[in-house]
Design a protein around this motif. Structure first.
Motif: not given
Length: 231
Positions: A35-50, A86-96
């Motif tokens: 799975q991957y996490v989304l790095v939260h750069m802004g309210e509408n800017d979330k970037r995926p990284f494995s 520091a950074i905010r993120l969410s996860g895990g995401h993805g079905e693979a």
């Protein structure tokens, strides 16, 4: 899914353009290998990284970020991590994610897509599953395969694991496989009807892998990759 505050504990160069980022989350992160996490750069800017570490090793998060000068998408994330610590993120995401079923597993990685397969491989080798698992990792040059020595050692340690590095633009000192990574896979296997395949890399690569493996018996429900949700 709630945000998780993470402290940046270390940023280490793996190559001239790829960095290993180690994060300490406020609490263990529940995720599945692959799975991957989304790095939260802004309210509408979330970037995926494995996620690069195994799911059993979940009191930390490891990312492999490719950030050359032309990749502002990733470079901005690294800059934020360096500046803020520091950074905010969410996860895990993805079905693979890893879903072993007793069949042989083939992992196909291009470039930093390796981090996806690295998480899966570590999880699998830590488990009781003993079906063969083969990792094909492709890079433009040999130095792009930044964990080559570690993977070679793992293959020597685990008899059910095979590692196949593939270099697209080989120099004289390279004695291994050359060309496109999925061509090496096809050269070694003619029938994928009783296999699971996990693939990570550019969307174009994932698309070609699906197109080339399907006529060779690849079952849609046994071909995994986050790219397939979009292509």
């Amino acid at each position: 899914m709630s945000e998780i505050e993470c402290q940046v504990t270390q940023i280490t160069p793996l190559t001239d353009t790829v960095y290993k980022v180690e994060l300490a989350p406020a609490f263990p992160v529940s995720f599945k290998a692959g799975q991957y996490v989304l790095v939260h750069m802004g309210e509408n800017d979330k970037r995926p990284f494995s996620i690069a570490n195994a799911a059993w090793d979940n009191d930390r998060i490891e990312l492999h970020i490719g950030a050359d000068e032309g990749n502002a998408y990733a470079t901005e994330v690294l800059q934020r991590m360096r500046e803020d610590g520091a950074i905010r993120l969410s996860g895990g995401h993805g079905e693979a994610y890893l879903q072993p079923n007793g069949q042989p597993i083939v992992l196909i990685a291009g470039g930093t897509g390796f981090s996806y397969t690295w998480s899966i491989l570590q999880e699998y080798l830590h488990s009781d599953h003993r079906a063969p698992v083969t990792l094909y990792w492709g890079g433009r040059h040999s130095e792009d395969l930044y964990l080559n020595d570690e993977l070679t050692a793992l293959a020597n340690e685990h008899e059910h694991f095979t590692y196949v590095p593939v270099v697209e633009f080989a120099r004289d000192e390279w004695n291994g496989r050359t060309g496109w990574v999925h061509h090496a896979v096809i050269a070694d296997h003619t029938d994928f009807s009783a296999m699971q395949v996990y693939v990570a890399g550019r969307f174009e690569m994932a698309k070609v892998v699906r197109e080339d493996l399907t006529p060779r018996g690849m079952q849609k429900d046994r071909l995994f990759g986050d790219a397939f949700a979009f292509i």
